[in-house]
Write a protein that holds these residues in place. Structure first.
Motif, PDB file in Angstrom:
ATOM      1  N   TYR A   1      -6.967   3.630  -6.023  1.00  0.00           N
ATOM      2  CA  TYR A   1      -6.723   3.007  -4.719  1.00  0.00           C
ATOM      3  C   TYR A   1      -8.266   2.949  -4.071  1.00  0.00           C
ATOM      4  O   TYR A   1      -9.097   3.897  -4.354  1.00  0.00           O
ATOM      5  CB  TYR A   1      -5.897   3.926  -3.922  1.00  0.00           C
ATOM      6  CG  TYR A   1      -5.253   3.134  -2.996  1.00  0.00           C
ATOM      7  CD1 TYR A   1      -4.492   1.918  -3.101  1.00  0.00           C
ATOM      8  CD2 TYR A   1      -5.042   3.561  -1.729  1.00  0.00           C
ATOM      9  CE1 TYR A   1      -3.858   1.182  -2.201  1.00  0.00           C
ATOM     10  CE2 TYR A   1      -4.336   3.053  -0.548  1.00  0.00           C
ATOM     11  CZ  TYR A   1      -3.968   1.691  -0.871  1.00  0.00           C
ATOM     12  OH  TYR A   1      -3.035   0.892   0.077  1.00  0.00           O
TER      13      TYR A   1
ATOM     14  N   PRO B   1      -7.019  -1.349   2.045  1.00  0.00           N
ATOM     15  CA  PRO B   1      -7.364  -1.172   0.686  1.00  0.00           C
ATOM     16  C   PRO B   1      -6.503  -1.851  -0.342  1.00  0.00           C
ATOM     17  O   PRO B   1      -5.454  -2.490  -0.030  1.00  0.00           O
ATOM     18  CB  PRO B   1      -6.881   0.383   0.784  1.00  0.00           C
ATOM     19  CG  PRO B   1      -6.162   0.622   1.640  1.00  0.00           C
ATOM     20  CD  PRO B   1      -6.304  -0.607   2.837  1.00  0.00           C
TER      21      PRO B   1
ATOM     22  N   GLY C   1     -10.907   4.063  10.179  1.00  0.00           N
ATOM     23  CA  GLY C   1     -11.762   4.855   8.957  1.00  0.00           C
ATOM     24  C   GLY C   1     -11.093   4.577   7.558  1.00  0.00           C
ATOM     25  O   GLY C   1     -11.670   4.732   6.634  1.00  0.00           O
ATOM     26  N   GLY C   2      -9.671   4.224   7.796  1.00  0.00           N
ATOM     27  CA  GLY C   2      -9.229   3.975   6.242  1.00  0.00           C
ATOM     28  C   GLY C   2      -8.304   5.456   6.124  1.00  0.00           C
ATOM     29  O   GLY C   2      -8.610   6.332   6.581  1.00  0.00           O
ATOM     30  N   LEU C   3      -7.682   5.416   5.038  1.00  0.00           N
ATOM     31  CA  LEU C   3      -6.854   6.526   4.352  1.00  0.00           C
ATOM     32  C   LEU C   3      -7.799   7.660   3.720  1.00  0.00           C
ATOM     33  O   LEU C   3      -7.542   8.650   3.823  1.00  0.00           O
ATOM     34  CB  LEU C   3      -5.942   6.193   3.449  1.00  0.00           C
ATOM     35  CG  LEU C   3      -4.583   5.236   3.911  1.00  0.00           C
ATOM     36  CD1 LEU C   3      -3.882   4.676   2.776  1.00  0.00           C
ATOM     37  CD2 LEU C   3      -3.757   6.474   4.477  1.00  0.00           C
ATOM     38  N   GLY C   4      -8.872   6.952   3.262  1.00  0.00           N
ATOM     39  CA  GLY C   4      -9.861   8.034   2.739  1.00  0.00           C
ATOM     40  C   GLY C   4     -10.489   8.977   3.748  1.00  0.00           C
ATOM     41  O   GLY C   4     -10.715   9.998   3.487  1.00  0.00           O
TER      42      GLY C   4
ATOM     43  N   PHE D   1      -6.808   4.434  11.388  1.00  0.00           N
ATOM     44  CA  PHE D   1      -6.985   2.825  11.491  1.00  0.00           C
ATOM     45  C   PHE D   1      -8.334   2.323  11.831  1.00  0.00           C
ATOM     46  O   PHE D   1      -8.489   1.014  11.557  1.00  0.00           O
ATOM     47  CB  PHE D   1      -6.112   2.384  12.643  1.00  0.00           C
ATOM     48  CG  PHE D   1      -4.698   2.695  12.358  1.00  0.00           C
ATOM     49  CD1 PHE D   1      -4.312   1.764  11.452  1.00  0.00           C
ATOM     50  CD2 PHE D   1      -3.803   3.645  12.776  1.00  0.00           C
ATOM     51  CE1 PHE D   1      -2.717   2.221  10.988  1.00  0.00           C
ATOM     52  CE2 PHE D   1      -2.527   3.798  12.630  1.00  0.00           C
ATOM     53  CZ  PHE D   1      -2.100   3.011  11.558  1.00  0.00           C
TER      54      PHE D   1
ATOM     55  N   GLY E   1      -1.029   1.589   3.043  1.00  0.00           N
ATOM     56  CA  GLY E   1      -2.426   1.106   3.060  1.00  0.00           C
ATOM     57  C   GLY E   1      -2.508  -0.112   3.907  1.00  0.00           C
ATOM     58  O   GLY E   1      -3.499  -0.439   4.654  1.00  0.00           O
TER      59      GLY E   1
ATOM     60  N   LEU F   1      -5.825  12.813   0.716  1.00  0.00           N
ATOM     61  CA  LEU F   1      -5.291  12.039  -0.295  1.00  0.00           C
ATOM     62  C   LEU F   1      -6.303  11.621  -1.278  1.00  0.00           C
ATOM     63  O   LEU F   1      -7.520  11.423  -1.091  1.00  0.00           O
ATOM     64  CB  LEU F   1      -4.394  10.914  -0.133  1.00  0.00           C
ATOM     65  CG  LEU F   1      -3.217  11.240   0.837  1.00  0.00           C
ATOM     66  CD1 LEU F   1      -2.661  10.051   1.388  1.00  0.00           C
ATOM     67  CD2 LEU F   1      -2.171  12.049   0.068  1.00  0.00           C
TER      68      LEU F   1
ATOM     69  N   ASP G   1       0.950   5.650   6.774  1.00  0.00           N
ATOM     70  CA  ASP G   1       0.811   6.027   5.312  1.00  0.00           C
ATOM     71  C   ASP G   1       0.634   4.884   4.509  1.00  0.00           C
ATOM     72  O   ASP G   1      -0.196   4.831   3.750  1.00  0.00           O
ATOM     73  CB  ASP G   1       2.228   6.742   4.905  1.00  0.00           C
ATOM     74  CG  ASP G   1       1.737   7.558   3.437  1.00  0.00           C
ATOM     75  OD1 ASP G   1       0.860   8.191   3.327  1.00  0.00           O
ATOM     76  OD2 ASP G   1       2.438   6.731   2.536  1.00  0.00           O
TER      77      ASP G   1
ATOM     78  N   GLY H   1       0.754  -1.144  -0.172  1.00  0.00           N
ATOM     79  CA  GLY H   1       0.006   0.174   0.234  1.00  0.00           C
ATOM     80  C   GLY H   1       1.023   1.186  -0.037  1.00  0.00           C
ATOM     81  O   GLY H   1       0.282   2.236   0.604  1.00  0.00           O
TER      82      GLY H   1
ATOM     83  N   TRP I   1      -9.577   3.884  -1.498  1.00  0.00           N
ATOM     84  CA  TRP I   1      -9.456   4.902  -0.195  1.00  0.00           C
ATOM     85  C   TRP I   1     -10.382   4.526   0.847  1.00  0.00           C
ATOM     86  O   TRP I   1     -10.343   4.773   2.153  1.00  0.00           O
ATOM     87  CB  TRP I   1      -9.633   6.310  -0.694  1.00  0.00           C
ATOM     88  CG  TRP I   1      -8.559   6.758  -1.880  1.00  0.00           C
ATOM     89  CD1 TRP I   1      -8.622   6.792  -3.157  1.00  0.00           C
ATOM     90  CD2 TRP I   1      -7.268   6.978  -1.586  1.00  0.00           C
ATOM     91  NE1 TRP I   1      -7.538   6.969  -3.675  1.00  0.00           N
ATOM     92  CE2 TRP I   1      -6.626   7.150  -2.569  1.00  0.00           C
ATOM     93  CE3 TRP I   1      -6.514   6.965  -0.435  1.00  0.00           C
ATOM     94  CZ2 TRP I   1      -5.333   7.567  -2.778  1.00  0.00           C
ATOM     95  CZ3 TRP I   1      -5.072   7.451  -0.423  1.00  0.00           C
ATOM     96  CH2 TRP I   1      -4.606   7.690  -1.751  1.00  0.00           C
TER      97      TRP I   1
ATOM     98  N   LYS J   1     -11.519   1.906   2.024  1.00  0.00           N
ATOM     99  CA  LYS J   1     -11.734   0.545   2.781  1.00  0.00           C
ATOM    100  C   LYS J   1     -10.354   0.649   3.785  1.00  0.00           C
ATOM    101  O   LYS J   1      -9.345   1.381   3.631  1.00  0.00           O
ATOM    102  CB  LYS J   1     -11.052  -0.474   1.785  1.00  0.00           C
ATOM    103  CG  LYS J   1     -12.393  -0.837   0.893  1.00  0.00           C
ATOM    104  CD  LYS J   1     -12.354  -2.149   0.296  1.00  0.00           C
ATOM    105  CE  LYS J   1     -13.570  -2.525  -0.612  1.00  0.00           C
ATOM    106  NZ  LYS J   1     -13.452  -3.476  -1.474  1.00  0.00           N
ATOM    107  N   ILE J   2     -10.595  -0.108   4.617  1.00  0.00           N
ATOM    108  CA  ILE J   2      -9.555  -0.298   5.855  1.00  0.00           C
ATOM    109  C   ILE J   2      -8.289  -1.064   5.337  1.00  0.00           C
ATOM    110  O   ILE J   2      -7.293  -0.603   5.605  1.00  0.00           O
ATOM    111  CB  ILE J   2     -10.323  -0.927   6.986  1.00  0.00           C
ATOM    112  CG1 ILE J   2     -11.326  -0.472   7.833  1.00  0.00           C
ATOM    113  CG2 ILE J   2      -9.198  -1.205   8.160  1.00  0.00           C
ATOM    114  CD1 ILE J   2     -11.201   0.909   8.343  1.00  0.00           C
TER     115      ILE J   2
END
Lengths: 277, 525
Positions: A111, A118, B32-35, B30, B106, B40, B104, A96, A113, A115-116
């Motif tokens: 990506y 991804p 909710g995820g990166l989105g 951790f 994923g 980004l 950072d 990732g 984005w 998802k936990i």
């Protein structure tokens, strides 16, 4: 497996019916993402789109480069150019880092984005269908032959034949023949490719060469650097030792107490900051 | 020994607030995820965590390898007193980079994958190995402080014997790593703005890291001096100031040569956001500090050194953010500004760095001669009274550099919106005549007559197409498969076809004639 497969897209033939878009969604079991396909954009749930640009309809999808930038930058080899042509993704390797997204000259990898855990998502040129000897889903449903599936070499011949047959119509160039070292997806158009949203300022050579030129020097650098630094240490260390011996002897000769000199390198004693005045 | 809760001081409070916000953002990241936690996007996959936390964090280590090379390899002993704090900084810098990477990536739990899954063609692979190896080397270089504290003689002797090989390995790994962070961007010649993209990126990253390493050493020496009353090795720091001037001069010459050589010099004066940010970066981090540090009076002055070092650090950070963010924005077509979550995690990581440094100084022999000497005034020979006091001189020069750079950068912001606003072009209607000529629509499908049906139905694609604007997706959504499915037509029960999911979707009496009423239109015996 045979020769490398590819796609030839001819913008003069595309009527913007969206069959390829829909077939791709269907084959990859992707949910609907837009009210109308012409408004959609590439995402983790859309691997190909049809765009209305420059008075033409044009497709956007992974170009499946001959020397893929994404595969070269991936630190764990999660992206791979297969012998049959597709650039495929090994989900179980991916860490990732998203370097493939940064590096891809066509901005293709997307990506998950939301998802936990991804993943990278992109067109895989229907690699499983290719194995079964079938064309890609998008080529199978295209009603005008604007997207044509075949051996890359034969498609290049076909494209050349079309350029020869209608020299006044086409832009005299096969997009993807040489771009970044060549791609498995080839384009023909009668309007300049920039107007279709395709960059024409890309390098002719594969982009991985840019970093490989630096990376291939590393083994040499490590060896030469190690020897050089070791040599410097040996010289400076020896010089200091000789100096100290000399002073000690001189001190003994003249009856003076030897001067406190710093230890040679490697000492971590706390008392040798004397020379810093 | 009894521990009592003290009333927290101002900095402890600040630390706690930053830590609290950072921990909350950690939860958001951790769960909710990166989105959910970053600004980004597909168009902008690398942001603050890479641009600041990783690119700048790694450079913190540059002081460590520079000073240890000077002391152990070149045997210039007088720098020994500052070697431990620089190694501590380097070690902390790398630990914090690893923490930032865990945020950072994923899939952070796969951070070990590069160990076993090799791709030597990837710069990121090199970076990953440098992080792992150099963190190990730094841990070994740092460990004598722990062993000394614990009075463990055996491991100390072993490490003592290993010092020189470790230092050589460290210098090589560091050189590779600092430059490879620049090499990361070699692969995006068509994305990174020509002011920053250069085949010399690895060289620029390396040289600027050396300048930053020295500046950070000066910077943290002053902080330690203020916080722990640690004696200030002003003459050593002055020498580091000279090293900075040389490093920055080399950087500047190479930079200009590179811009001229690539024909990119004209971009500097263009009225663009990138050009202004570039000018600000060069003023702040290169030209300004060079100017200040080449004045002897400034270089030998506490405040002057501090201000100059601070400028180098700020300019360096600006450079890394320019390469990773400013220079990439135009080609991405989106504007990126870090989310508060990204910012608060970054602040937390920086604050942790300061806190760990403080703890290490408190409990470990970082400064061997910690005799809490009262600061000795620097041995500066003031021969004659200067026309202007040193402090005002520094304030004026530093102020010009700082606020000048700020102004230049600010003036660039107005160009930013314009550049990012997408040009609205009138699109011509596509010409599809040629495609229609070749249109090859699927053959007619005849559905056999079912029980009680007035007759078989022949479905014709041709009569279901809008010939002005053919659009397959009007009907080809679930459940009308567009891909061939064997035996589809005959396998469906008849009653399905009339309802709202099939023919009845459009043949509802409104969109088109009703499938329930006008049987004879479709059913033809």
């Amino acid at each position: 497996m045979g020769s490398k497969k590819g796609l030839l897209f001819d913008a003069t033939l595309c009527i913007g019916c969206g069959a390829c878009y829909q077939a791709c969604k269907e084959r990859n079991r992707l949910p609907p993402t837009a009210t109308h396909f012409l408004e959609d954009r590439l995402s983790d749930q859309t691997y190909t789109v049809v765009k209305k640009r420059g008075g033409r309809f044009v497709r956007q999808l992974c170009m499946h480069c001959e020397v893929p930038t994404c595969a070269s930058v991936c630190p764990v080899g999660a992206l791979e150019k297969t012998a049959a042509g597709p650039v495929i993704y090994h989900e179980e390797r991916c860490i990732g880092c998203r370097y493939c997204m940064l590096a891809c000259p066509f901005g293709i990898p997307k990506y998950e984005w939301r998802k936990i855990l991804p993943r990278i998502r992109k067109c895989d040129l229907c690699a499983d269908r290719l194995v079964a000897g079938r064309p890609t889903a998008c080529a199978e449903v295209c009603p005008t032959g604007a997207t044509k599936f075949g051996d890359r070499q034969e498609l290049i011949e076909e494209a050349r034949a079309r350029l020869r047959a209608h020299p006044q119509k086409y832009v005299p160039r096969i997009y993807g023949l040489e771009e970044v070292g060549g791609t498995s997806v080839l384009l023909l158009s009668d309007v300049p490719f920039e107007r279709l949203g395709y960059r024409t300022d890309l390098l002719r050579e594969p982009l991985p060469l840019l970093t490989w030129q630096v990376l291939q020097k590393i083994p040499n650098f490590v060896i030469v650097g190690g020897v050089l630094l070791g040599g410097i240490w040996w010289i400076t260390n020896r010089r200091q030792e000789v100096q100290r011996r000399e002073r000690q002897e001189r001190g003994r000769d003249s009856g003076e107490p030897p001067r406190d000199l710093p230890e040679p390198s490697g000492s971590s004693s706390a008392s040798d900051s004397t020379n810093s005045s | 020994m009894r521990w009592r809760l003290r009333r927290p001081g101002f900095w402890q409070l600040v630390f706690l607030v930053i830590l609290g916000a950072g921990l909350y953002s950690t939860v958001v990241r951790f769960t909710g995820g990166l989105g959910a936690s970053t600004a980004l996007s597909d168009a902008f996959p690398w942001g603050l965590w890479v641009g600041f936390d990783v690119l700048c964090g790694v450079a913190l280590a540059a002081g460590g390898f520079t000073i240890s090379a000077v002391v152990y390899i070149f045997n210039i002993e007088r720098f020994r007193p500052i070697i431990r704090p620089t190694i501590l900084t380097a070690f902390l810098g790398y630990l914090l980079v690893i923490v930032a990477l865990l945020f950072d990536l994923g899939r952070p739990y796969r951070i070990w994958h590069p160990l076993v899954m090799w791709n030597p063609h990837s710069v990121m692979f090199e970076v990953a190995w440098c992080v792992m190896l150099y963190t190990t080397v730094l841990a070994l270089e740092f460990s004598p402080m722990v062993f000394e504290r614990l009075r463990l003689q055996r491991p100390l002797r072993i490490l003592h014997a290993l010092t020189v090989p470790l230092v050589i390995l460290g210098v090589i790994l560091s050189t590779l790593h600092q430059s490879s962070l620049g090499s990361l961007y070699l692969i995006v010649p068509e994305k990174l703005h020509p002011l920053w993209y250069s085949p010399l990126l690895p060289v620029f990253f390396f040289i600027s890291a050396i300048a930053l390493g020295c500046a950070m050493t000066i910077f943290e020496s002053f902080l330690s001096y203020r916080a722990f009353r640690k004696r200030l090795e002003i003459d050593l720091l002055t020498d580091l100031g000279k090293v900075i001037v040389v490093a920055l001069a080399v950087y500047l010459v190479l930079k200009v040569q590179d811009l001229v050589g690539r024909g990119a010099l004209a971009h500097v004066l263009e009225p663009t956001y990138e050009a202004r940010m570039f000018l600000a970066e060069m003023m702040l981090g290169v030209i300004g500090p060079m100017l200040l540090l080449s004045v002897r009076r400034v270089r030998t002055d506490h405040f002057g050194l501090f201000v100059s070092a601070l400028l180098v650090v700020l300019g360096f950070i600006m450079n890394r953010l320019n390469v990773s963010i400013t220079g990439m924005e135009a080609s991405s077509g989106v504007s990126y500004f870090p989310s508060w979550t990204e910012l608060s995690v970054t602040f937390m990581i920086v604050a942790l760095g300061f806190a760990l440094f403080g703890l290490a100084v408190k409990y470990l022999p970082v400064f061997p001669e910690m005799e809490r000497e009262v600061a000795v005034p620097p041995a500066v020979a003031v021969l004659r009274r200067p026309w202007i006091g040193t402090t005002p001189l520094i304030l004026i020069l530093g102020g010009i550099v700082f606020f000048g750079a700020l102004g230049v950068a600010y003036s660039g912001l107005s160009y930013r919106e314009r550049a990012l606003a997408s040009p609205s072009r009138l699109e011509e209607e596509p010409n599809i005549a040629e495609g229609l000529e070749r249109l090859n629509i699927p053959p007619d499908v005849t559905f056999p007559q079912g029980e009680g049906s007035p007759g078989p139905v022949t479905f014709r694609h041709a009569s279901h197409i809008n010939w002005e604007r053919p659009d397959c997706t009007v009907c080809h959504r679930e459940p009308f498969h567009i891909l061939k499915v064997e035996g589809e037509a005959s396998s469906r029960p008849a009653r399905d076809w009339h309802d709202a999911r099939h023919c009845g979707r459009c043949h509802d009496g409104k969109t088109s004639f009703s499938a329930q009423e006008e049987c004879a239109v479709c059913h033809r015996p």
